[in-house]
Design a protein around this motif. Sequence first.
Motif, short mmCIF file in Angstrom:
data_model
loop_
_atom_site.label_atom_id
_atom_site.label_comp_id
_atom_site.label_asym_id
_atom_site.label_seq_id
_atom_site.Cartn_x
_atom_site.Cartn_y
_atom_site.Cartn_z
N ALA A 99 0.87 -1.18 0.00
CA ALA A 99 0.00 0.00 0.00
C ALA A 99 0.90 1.22 0.00
O ALA A 99 2.11 1.12 0.24
CB ALA A 99 -0.91 -0.01 1.22
N LYS A 100 0.32 2.38 -0.27
CA LYS A 100 1.11 3.60 -0.33
C LYS A 100 0.39 4.71 0.41
O LYS A 100 -0.83 4.86 0.29
CB LYS A 100 1.32 4.00 -1.79
CG LYS A 100 2.22 5.20 -1.96
CD LYS A 100 2.48 5.48 -3.42
CE LYS A 100 3.42 6.68 -3.54
NZ LYS A 100 3.75 6.96 -4.93
N SER A 144 -3.58 13.94 0.48
CA SER A 144 -4.84 14.21 -0.20
C SER A 144 -5.45 15.45 0.44
O SER A 144 -6.05 15.38 1.50
CB SER A 144 -5.78 13.00 -0.05
OG SER A 144 -7.02 13.26 -0.65
N ALA A 169 -3.72 9.84 3.01
CA ALA A 169 -4.57 8.73 2.60
C ALA A 169 -3.70 7.50 2.35
O ALA A 169 -2.49 7.62 2.15
CB ALA A 169 -5.34 9.09 1.33
N ILE A 170 -4.32 6.34 2.38
CA ILE A 170 -3.63 5.09 2.09
C ILE A 170 -4.26 4.50 0.83
O ILE A 170 -5.48 4.34 0.76
CB ILE A 170 -3.75 4.10 3.27
CG1 ILE A 170 -3.07 4.70 4.51
CG2 ILE A 170 -3.14 2.76 2.89
CD1 ILE A 170 -3.26 3.88 5.76
N SER A 171 -3.42 4.19 -0.14
CA SER A 171 -3.88 3.62 -1.39
C SER A 171 -3.68 2.10 -1.36
O SER A 171 -2.58 1.62 -1.09
CB SER A 171 -3.07 4.23 -2.54
OG SER A 171 -3.39 3.60 -3.75
N ASN A 227 -4.20 -1.61 -3.52
CA ASN A 227 -4.47 -2.13 -4.85
C ASN A 227 -5.80 -2.89 -4.83
O ASN A 227 -6.34 -3.21 -3.78
CB ASN A 227 -3.31 -2.97 -5.38
CG ASN A 227 -3.08 -4.23 -4.59
OD1 ASN A 227 -4.00 -4.83 -4.07
ND2 ASN A 227 -1.83 -4.64 -4.51
N LYS A 228 -6.33 -3.14 -6.03
CA LYS A 228 -7.67 -3.70 -6.15
C LYS A 228 -7.79 -5.08 -5.47
O LYS A 228 -8.79 -5.38 -4.83
CB LYS A 228 -8.06 -3.81 -7.61
CG LYS A 228 -9.49 -4.19 -7.84
CD LYS A 228 -9.84 -4.12 -9.31
CE LYS A 228 -11.32 -4.43 -9.51
NZ LYS A 228 -11.71 -4.29 -10.91
N PHE A 281 -8.06 -4.62 -1.73
CA PHE A 281 -9.37 -4.01 -1.46
C PHE A 281 -10.47 -5.08 -1.50
O PHE A 281 -11.28 -5.20 -0.59
CB PHE A 281 -9.61 -2.92 -2.50
CG PHE A 281 -10.83 -2.10 -2.28
CD1 PHE A 281 -10.84 -1.07 -1.35
CD2 PHE A 281 -11.98 -2.33 -3.01
CE1 PHE A 281 -11.97 -0.29 -1.15
CE2 PHE A 281 -13.11 -1.56 -2.82
CZ PHE A 281 -13.11 -0.54 -1.90
#
Length: 83
Positions: free
Chosen positions: A6-7, A11, A16-18, A20-21, A24
């Motif tokens: 995660a990254k 924002s 924020a934490i991104s 991947n699909k 998720f």
Amino acid sequence: MSSKNAKVFKSGNSQAISLNKSAFNEAGLSIGDELIVEIKDEQLTFTKKEKDIKDEIQDFYRQGGKYDEKEIDFGESVGKELW
């Protein structure tokens, strides 16, 4: 338990934490879900917050839900009901 990358990014005035699909989806998350964040020993644990009945009803109508149930016939009146 699987491990995913995660990254953290900026924002607006927040961070924020991104995810991947696949992470998720594997976590069973949906856009708009509320999460409970627990912090212990510099580790974050996210738990999906369960929706209460009020949230479920609001989501139903936001998604265009309509309640349309036919009238149920319970037969002839018995006793002293007045219709």
